[in-house]
Write a protein that holds these residues in place. Structure first.
Motif, PDB file in Angstrom:
ATOM      1  N   ALA A  19       0.856  -1.188   0.000  1.00  0.00           N
ATOM      2  CA  ALA A  19       0.000   0.000   0.000  1.00  0.00           C
ATOM      3  C   ALA A  19       0.892   1.237   0.000  1.00  0.00           C
ATOM      4  N   LEU A  20       0.696   2.098  -1.000  1.00  0.00           N
ATOM      5  CA  LEU A  20       1.488   3.312  -1.161  1.00  0.00           C
ATOM      6  C   LEU A  20       0.552   4.508  -1.161  1.00  0.00           C
ATOM      7  N   SER A  21       0.901   5.557  -0.437  1.00  0.00           N
ATOM      8  CA  SER A  21       0.013   6.714  -0.298  1.00  0.00           C
ATOM      9  C   SER A  21       0.751   8.007  -0.579  1.00  0.00           C
ATOM     10  N   LEU A  22       0.179   8.807  -1.496  1.00  0.00           N
ATOM     11  CA  LEU A  22       0.710  10.128  -1.798  1.00  0.00           C
ATOM     12  C   LEU A  22      -0.022  11.161  -0.950  1.00  0.00           C
ATOM     13  N   CYS A  23       0.723  12.010  -0.272  1.00  0.00           N
ATOM     14  CA  CYS A  23       0.117  12.974   0.658  1.00  0.00           C
ATOM     15  C   CYS A  23       0.595  14.383   0.329  1.00  0.00           C
ATOM     16  N   ALA A  24      -0.314  15.233  -0.108  1.00  0.00           N
ATOM     17  CA  ALA A  24       0.009  16.655  -0.211  1.00  0.00           C
ATOM     18  C   ALA A  24       0.024  17.239   1.199  1.00  0.00           C
ATOM     19  N   PRO A  25       0.718  18.360   1.426  1.00  0.00           N
ATOM     20  CA  PRO A  25       0.789  18.915   2.793  1.00  0.00           C
ATOM     21  C   PRO A  25      -0.557  19.056   3.507  1.00  0.00           C
ATOM     22  N   PRO A  26      -1.654  19.467   2.826  1.00  0.00           N
ATOM     23  CA  PRO A  26      -2.922  19.560   3.551  1.00  0.00           C
ATOM     24  C   PRO A  26      -3.474  18.215   4.018  1.00  0.00           C
ATOM     25  N   GLU A  27      -2.941  17.097   3.470  1.00  0.00           N
ATOM     26  CA  GLU A  27      -3.430  15.773   3.844  1.00  0.00           C
ATOM     27  C   GLU A  27      -2.690  15.176   5.042  1.00  0.00           C
ATOM     28  N   ILE A  28      -1.655  15.833   5.508  1.00  0.00           N
ATOM     29  CA  ILE A  28      -0.858  15.278   6.606  1.00  0.00           C
ATOM     30  C   ILE A  28      -1.718  14.991   7.852  1.00  0.00           C
TER      31      ILE A  28
END
Length: 457
Positions: free
Chosen positions: A340-349
């Motif tokens: 499982a790989l997850s991309l997180c933009a700063p607002p998603e932290i």
């Protein structure tokens, strides 16, 4: 683990299990089936891929009397994809029960044929709440004879706003019915539903709400504008044989497919606005390895029944941590390991921190590999899909297609993959290098002496 043969199942159901080569129960089946077969109401919490469908299918089929022409079992599912998966599982188990009629009643499909099919009441109905409610209003479906009611993936049905519809439908079934509620998570809303609709229910739990068995999880912080390049980089680095990329909004699936195509990939989108035939084709191509990247919305992917998904990639983190658990569970079905790989933009932290709290372990972070503007080595699917404009109504069987391809067409058996036969069309996966040759041979030589339109899709 218990052998199915040790359970008080009818010979017809044991025959169905044998035909599917099922000998021993999974943990959810071992815990739930004694209560189900004893006629008890049940609340069961189990992760995706645990075998719950077989558990309730055996229970409802055990109670069906094919001699009584009335609806005796009703299964409610959140989406038509899951309903289709459940319907197929029940049909396979019922192979030894003569004259059993099962109807699949879901929205997004023309109402006319469903109304016509209800002229003779089915023994088993599998459907979505909205369409079942509509058919009840038209008095086309009767539930007075229901002996078994199943609420499958109850948590998702509540998330999708179906609680009022479920209450309306349940109110039209006999109070003496057996009710089986299955849910991957067990929030208060599901507990409340169980208290209102079940009687003295047995509770069974396999795995916890936050359990993520044998899944390697990695998180990558990237700006939103860099996500397409980061996603392409992850697909190139890990090269999963198949992967599902989740978007939070259905409109984003098509946009992301376009982005991935620019990098040289051949992805497909799956979302709720698609026509049923288009959705069927996408699911067929993904399941038969003709597509190795599926970009999906959460609702559309419910009921996605594909074994050995190499990786789940969260293009965006969901706002609900339980949805994350549902998503990544698709790469570790029935206890298999997964990625499982997850991309997180700063607002998603903050969403990532909520997951960390839920799982009780520190998340692992990496630098995202960024693909260049053009990718020369994008992994391609090993198979291609041929569509044949003939199906069950033409008496076409999988064996006929296999015979034509390995006979006059001359393909080796290992070059032929999954064959799916629908009412008016069929799909067959063949090795990508053999696809054009197979099309030409089927067009020229036909299938069992009959000529049908064949094309690569």
């Amino acid at each position: 683990m218990t052998a199915f043969a040790a359970l008080p199942l009818s010979p017809a159901l044991l025959q169905g299990l044998e035909s599917l080569e099922f000998a021993d129960t999974t943990p959810i089946q071992a815990q739930a089936l004694p209560a189900i077969l004893d006629g008890r109401d049940l609340i069961a919490q189990a992760p995706t891929g645990s075998g719950k469908t077989i558990a309730f299918a055996l229970g409802l089929l055990q109670r069906v009397d094919p001699q009584q022409i009335q609806t005796q079992a009703l299964v409610l599912c959140p989406t038509r994809e899951l309903a289709d998966q459940v319907g197929k599982a029940i049909r396979r188990l019922a192979v030894g029960i003569p004259n059993l009629k099962l109807s699949l009643l879901c929205g997004g499909i023309p109402l006319g044929p469903q109304l016509a099919s209800l002229a003779h009441a089915p023994h088993v109905v599998v459907g979505t709440p909205g369409r079942i409610q509509e058919l009840l209003r038209k008095q086309a479906l009767g539930l007075a004879g229901v002996r078994t009611l199943v609420l499958d993936e109850a948590d998702r049905m509540l998330d999708m706003g179906f609680e009022e519809a479920i209450r309306d439908i349940v109110g039209k079934t006999p109070k003496t019915r057996q009710t089986l509620l299955f849910s991957a998570t067990y929030p208060e809303a599901v507990r409340g539903l169980g208290r209102r609709m079940l009687r003295d229910a047995v509770e069974v739990t396999v795995g916890g709400e936050s359990e993520t068995p044998a899944i390697e999880q990695w998180f990558y912080e990237v700006d939103a504008s860099q996500k397409p390049a980061a996603l392409a980089g992850l697909l190139i680095e890990h090269r999963p044989e198949s992967s599902v990329v989740f978007c939070n909004m259905r409109r984003d699936t098509e946009a992301l497919v376009s982005e991935l195509m620019r990098y040289g990939f051949s992805p497909l989108a799956l979302h709720g606005d698609m026509e049923q035939r288009d959705r069927d084709e996408v699911l067929v191509k993904f399941a038969n390895r003709s597509c190795n990247v599926l970009v999906a919305s959460d609702v559309a992917a419910r009921g996605l029944d594909v074994k050995d998904i190499g990786a789940v990639i969260n293009y965006e983190l969901p706002t609900d941590p339980d949805v994350y658990t549902h998503r990544i569970g698709r790469t570790a079905r029935a206890g298999r390991s997964g990625l499982a790989l997850s991309l997180c933009a700063p607002p998603e932290i903050p969403r990532a921190l909520a997951l960390e709290k839920l799982q009780g372990v520190e998340l692992r972070w990496r630098r995202a590999p960024m693909a260049g503007k053009q990718v020369r080595n994008a992994p391609q699917a090993p198979m291609a899909t041929l569509q044949i404009d003939a199906g069950r109504t033409d008496k076409l069987r999988p064996g006929d297609v296999m015979g034509a391809l390995t006979g006059r067409a001359g393909l080796p058996a290992e070059a032929v993959g999954k064959i799916d036969v629908f009412a008016t069309r069929a799909y067959v996966a063949v090795a990508r290098a053999e696809a054009d040759h197979a099309v030409a041979q089927l067009r020229d030589g036909g299938i069992k002496g009959r000529k049908f339109r064949v094309r690569k899709i």
